[in-house]
Design a protein around this motif. Structure first.
Motif, PDB file in Angstrom:
ATOM      1  N   ARG A   1      -7.430  -9.991   0.689  1.00  0.00           N
ATOM      2  CA  ARG A   1      -6.363  -9.314   1.451  1.00  0.00           C
ATOM      3  C   ARG A   1      -6.590  -9.425   2.958  1.00  0.00           C
ATOM      4  O   ARG A   1      -5.648  -9.425   3.735  1.00  0.00           O
ATOM      5  CB  ARG A   1      -6.279  -7.824   1.078  1.00  0.00           C
ATOM      6  CG  ARG A   1      -6.053  -7.507  -0.398  1.00  0.00           C
ATOM      7  CD  ARG A   1      -4.813  -8.157  -0.983  1.00  0.00           C
ATOM      8  NE  ARG A   1      -4.477  -7.598  -2.283  1.00  0.00           N
ATOM      9  CZ  ARG A   1      -4.991  -8.010  -3.454  1.00  0.00           C
ATOM     10  NH1 ARG A   1      -5.904  -8.972  -3.479  1.00  0.00           N
ATOM     11  NH2 ARG A   1      -4.600  -7.443  -4.588  1.00  0.00           N
ATOM     12  N   LEU A   2      -7.855  -9.524   3.363  1.00  0.00           N
ATOM     13  CA  LEU A   2      -8.168  -9.601   4.797  1.00  0.00           C
ATOM     14  C   LEU A   2      -8.155 -11.037   5.321  1.00  0.00           C
ATOM     15  O   LEU A   2      -8.348 -11.271   6.511  1.00  0.00           O
ATOM     16  CB  LEU A   2      -9.554  -8.990   5.060  1.00  0.00           C
ATOM     17  CG  LEU A   2      -9.688  -7.483   4.822  1.00  0.00           C
ATOM     18  CD1 LEU A   2     -11.144  -7.058   4.995  1.00  0.00           C
ATOM     19  CD2 LEU A   2      -8.785  -6.690   5.769  1.00  0.00           C
ATOM     20  N   GLY A   3      -7.932 -11.989   4.416  1.00  0.00           N
ATOM     21  CA  GLY A   3      -7.903 -13.385   4.835  1.00  0.00           C
ATOM     22  C   GLY A   3      -9.274 -14.037   4.885  1.00  0.00           C
ATOM     23  O   GLY A   3      -9.462 -15.063   5.543  1.00  0.00           O
TER      24      GLY A   3
ATOM     25  N   GLU B   1       6.326  -5.943   6.912  1.00  0.00           N
ATOM     26  CA  GLU B   1       5.301  -4.908   7.048  1.00  0.00           C
ATOM     27  C   GLU B   1       3.910  -5.494   6.870  1.00  0.00           C
ATOM     28  O   GLU B   1       3.663  -6.247   5.941  1.00  0.00           O
ATOM     29  CB  GLU B   1       5.536  -3.799   6.012  1.00  0.00           C
ATOM     30  CG  GLU B   1       4.659  -2.585   6.216  1.00  0.00           C
ATOM     31  CD  GLU B   1       4.978  -1.464   5.232  1.00  0.00           C
ATOM     32  OE1 GLU B   1       4.543  -0.337   5.478  1.00  0.00           O
ATOM     33  OE2 GLU B   1       5.641  -1.731   4.206  1.00  0.00           O
ATOM     34  N   ILE B   2       3.023  -5.156   7.809  1.00  0.00           N
ATOM     35  CA  ILE B   2       1.617  -5.524   7.683  1.00  0.00           C
ATOM     36  C   ILE B   2       0.838  -4.226   7.499  1.00  0.00           C
ATOM     37  O   ILE B   2       0.991  -3.300   8.298  1.00  0.00           O
ATOM     38  CB  ILE B   2       1.111  -6.256   8.939  1.00  0.00           C
ATOM     39  CG1 ILE B   2       1.901  -7.534   9.186  1.00  0.00           C
ATOM     40  CG2 ILE B   2      -0.377  -6.591   8.803  1.00  0.00           C
ATOM     41  CD1 ILE B   2       1.576  -8.214  10.493  1.00  0.00           C
ATOM     42  N   PRO B   3       0.021  -4.122   6.460  1.00  0.00           N
ATOM     43  CA  PRO B   3      -0.743  -2.884   6.249  1.00  0.00           C
ATOM     44  C   PRO B   3      -1.628  -2.582   7.460  1.00  0.00           C
ATOM     45  O   PRO B   3      -2.195  -3.496   8.068  1.00  0.00           O
ATOM     46  CB  PRO B   3      -1.580  -3.196   5.006  1.00  0.00           C
ATOM     47  CG  PRO B   3      -0.909  -4.356   4.355  1.00  0.00           C
ATOM     48  CD  PRO B   3      -0.256  -5.132   5.435  1.00  0.00           C
ATOM     49  N   HIS B   4      -1.745  -1.300   7.801  1.00  0.00           N
ATOM     50  CA  HIS B   4      -2.521  -0.893   8.974  1.00  0.00           C
ATOM     51  C   HIS B   4      -3.940  -1.454   8.955  1.00  0.00           C
ATOM     52  O   HIS B   4      -4.448  -1.914   9.976  1.00  0.00           O
ATOM     53  CB  HIS B   4      -2.596   0.640   9.062  1.00  0.00           C
ATOM     54  CG  HIS B   4      -1.322   1.306   9.453  1.00  0.00           C
ATOM     55  ND1 HIS B   4      -0.394   0.696  10.269  1.00  0.00           N
ATOM     56  CD2 HIS B   4      -0.817   2.534   9.162  1.00  0.00           C
ATOM     57  CE1 HIS B   4       0.633   1.527  10.463  1.00  0.00           C
ATOM     58  NE2 HIS B   4       0.396   2.639   9.793  1.00  0.00           N
ATOM     59  N   ASP B   5      -4.599  -1.391   7.798  1.00  0.00           N
ATOM     60  CA  ASP B   5      -5.995  -1.832   7.723  1.00  0.00           C
ATOM     61  C   ASP B   5      -6.121  -3.315   8.059  1.00  0.00           C
ATOM     62  O   ASP B   5      -7.016  -3.725   8.797  1.00  0.00           O
ATOM     63  CB  ASP B   5      -6.563  -1.572   6.323  1.00  0.00           C
ATOM     64  CG  ASP B   5      -6.482  -0.110   5.927  1.00  0.00           C
ATOM     65  OD1 ASP B   5      -7.362   0.656   6.339  1.00  0.00           O
ATOM     66  OD2 ASP B   5      -5.523   0.265   5.239  1.00  0.00           O
TER      67      ASP B   5
ATOM     68  N   ILE C   1      -3.470   0.582  -1.427  1.00  0.00           N
ATOM     69  CA  ILE C   1      -2.786   0.929  -0.172  1.00  0.00           C
ATOM     70  C   ILE C   1      -2.306  -0.329   0.540  1.00  0.00           C
ATOM     71  O   ILE C   1      -1.169  -0.396   1.015  1.00  0.00           O
ATOM     72  CB  ILE C   1      -3.724   1.754   0.742  1.00  0.00           C
ATOM     73  CG1 ILE C   1      -3.947   3.150   0.136  1.00  0.00           C
ATOM     74  CG2 ILE C   1      -3.145   1.876   2.149  1.00  0.00           C
ATOM     75  CD1 ILE C   1      -5.019   3.962   0.830  1.00  0.00           C
ATOM     76  N   ILE C   2      -3.170  -1.341   0.614  1.00  0.00           N
ATOM     77  CA  ILE C   2      -2.772  -2.595   1.271  1.00  0.00           C
ATOM     78  C   ILE C   2      -1.581  -3.216   0.549  1.00  0.00           C
ATOM     79  O   ILE C   2      -0.600  -3.623   1.176  1.00  0.00           O
ATOM     80  CB  ILE C   2      -3.959  -3.580   1.320  1.00  0.00           C
ATOM     81  CG1 ILE C   2      -4.995  -3.098   2.352  1.00  0.00           C
ATOM     82  CG2 ILE C   2      -3.492  -4.992   1.660  1.00  0.00           C
ATOM     83  CD1 ILE C   2      -6.275  -3.931   2.396  1.00  0.00           C
ATOM     84  N   ASP C   3      -1.656  -3.279  -0.781  1.00  0.00           N
ATOM     85  CA  ASP C   3      -0.573  -3.906  -1.543  1.00  0.00           C
ATOM     86  C   ASP C   3       0.731  -3.122  -1.426  1.00  0.00           C
ATOM     87  O   ASP C   3       1.820  -3.702  -1.352  1.00  0.00           O
ATOM     88  CB  ASP C   3      -0.972  -4.049  -3.014  1.00  0.00           C
ATOM     89  CG  ASP C   3      -2.045  -5.112  -3.221  1.00  0.00           C
ATOM     90  OD1 ASP C   3      -2.350  -5.838  -2.248  1.00  0.00           O
ATOM     91  OD2 ASP C   3      -2.580  -5.202  -4.344  1.00  0.00           O
ATOM     92  N   ARG C   4       0.626  -1.806  -1.366  1.00  0.00           N
ATOM     93  CA  ARG C   4       1.817  -0.963  -1.275  1.00  0.00           C
ATOM     94  C   ARG C   4       2.550  -1.179   0.045  1.00  0.00           C
ATOM     95  O   ARG C   4       3.762  -1.037   0.124  1.00  0.00           O
ATOM     96  CB  ARG C   4       1.413   0.510  -1.430  1.00  0.00           C
ATOM     97  CG  ARG C   4       2.594   1.459  -1.670  1.00  0.00           C
ATOM     98  CD  ARG C   4       2.127   2.897  -1.753  1.00  0.00           C
ATOM     99  NE  ARG C   4       0.935   3.056  -2.576  1.00  0.00           N
ATOM    100  CZ  ARG C   4      -0.082   3.863  -2.285  1.00  0.00           C
ATOM    101  NH1 ARG C   4      -0.074   4.571  -1.170  1.00  0.00           N
ATOM    102  NH2 ARG C   4      -1.112   3.963  -3.092  1.00  0.00           N
ATOM    103  N   HIS C   5       1.786  -1.496   1.084  1.00  0.00           N
ATOM    104  CA  HIS C   5       2.389  -1.637   2.417  1.00  0.00           C
ATOM    105  C   HIS C   5       2.513  -3.085   2.859  1.00  0.00           C
ATOM    106  O   HIS C   5       2.694  -3.359   4.041  1.00  0.00           O
ATOM    107  CB  HIS C   5       1.569  -0.838   3.439  1.00  0.00           C
ATOM    108  CG  HIS C   5       1.634   0.636   3.216  1.00  0.00           C
ATOM    109  ND1 HIS C   5       2.694   1.405   3.622  1.00  0.00           N
ATOM    110  CD2 HIS C   5       0.766   1.484   2.602  1.00  0.00           C
ATOM    111  CE1 HIS C   5       2.478   2.665   3.286  1.00  0.00           C
ATOM    112  NE2 HIS C   5       1.310   2.737   2.656  1.00  0.00           N
ATOM    113  N   SER C   6       2.396  -4.008   1.915  1.00  0.00           N
ATOM    114  CA  SER C   6       2.571  -5.420   2.241  1.00  0.00           C
ATOM    115  C   SER C   6       3.992  -5.845   1.918  1.00  0.00           C
ATOM    116  O   SER C   6       4.513  -5.531   0.852  1.00  0.00           O
ATOM    117  CB  SER C   6       1.592  -6.283   1.430  1.00  0.00           C
ATOM    118  OG  SER C   6       0.272  -6.013   1.795  1.00  0.00           O
TER     119      SER C   6
END
Length: 206
Positions: A158-160, A117-121, A108-113
């Motif tokens: 993904r969260l840094g 666009e920044i993924p919601h999570d 989900i994160i990769d799909r919305h990156s």
């Protein structure tokens, strides 16, 4: 729908729809009144479970993202209300638990990156950190994940947060709420309560 908040310190549960927040809420409180369902978006307004004597409550906030049968405009309003709720009450939030689905969160994160666009999570995680709200990522449904350490390392990335995930045990808590396996989250919450001199709350996460 966000106005009737009891005046208490709280732990808030946030996350996408259908990641198991309400199931986790039942595990945390030992109370079965919280509605869960197969369809995303069952929780539409904050669910508070409070202990008046301790001036404390757990709050299950509505999920964001896709919800079955809910128009996009209303979904965006829920997200706006969610952000406003946390901003308004940040001083009373002892910890935020960002619940994600361990099986699908990376996809989900990769799909919305993307560039725009920044993924919601990821956005919500950094929003909470910017507010200096202690944040724990409860990685749910881990019983369905085979490559556990690799998946959790990827999530940190993904969260840094610098992998490996095991150095972030106060932030990353792998759980399986449906199976009652929430020890990692309880441990992280115990740490937060102790650091904030609220040892009276340790009994709720034992």
């Amino acid at each position: 729908m966000f106005e009737d908040r009891p005046d208490r310190e709280e732990v808030v549960l946030v996350g996408r729809s259908n990641v198991g927040k309400s199931t986790l809420m039942r595990e945390l409180t030992g109370h079965s009144k919280f509605t869960t369902g197969q369809k995303p978006g069952v929780t539409r307004s904050p669910n508070h479970f409070d202990w008046v004597s301790e001036n404390f409550m757990f709050t299950d906030l509505p999920g964001f993202g896709f919800m079955s049968g809910v128009e996009e405009e209303h979904r965006e309003q829920i997200k706006t209300d969610l952000v406003r709720y946390i901003e308004s009450n940040a001083d009373d939030v002892l910890a935020a638990v960002l619940v994600v689905d361990g099986k699908s969160v990376i996809d989900i994160i990769d799909r919305h990156s993307g560039p725009d666009e920044i993924p919601h999570d990821v956005e919500l995680f950094h929003f909470l950190w910017d507010l200096e709200v202690p944040t724990i990522v409860a990685v749910n449904k881990m019983d369905k994940v085979d490559d556990r350490d690799e998946r959790l390392d990827d999530l940190c990335d993904r969260l840094g947060l610098h992998p490996p995930w095991k150095q972030w045990r106060e932030t990353i808590a792998p759980i399986s709420a449906k199976r009652g396996d929430i020890d990692a989250l309880n441990e992280a919450l115990r740490t937060q309560f102790h650091e904030q001199k609220r040892d009276d709350l340790l009994k709720f996460v034992s």
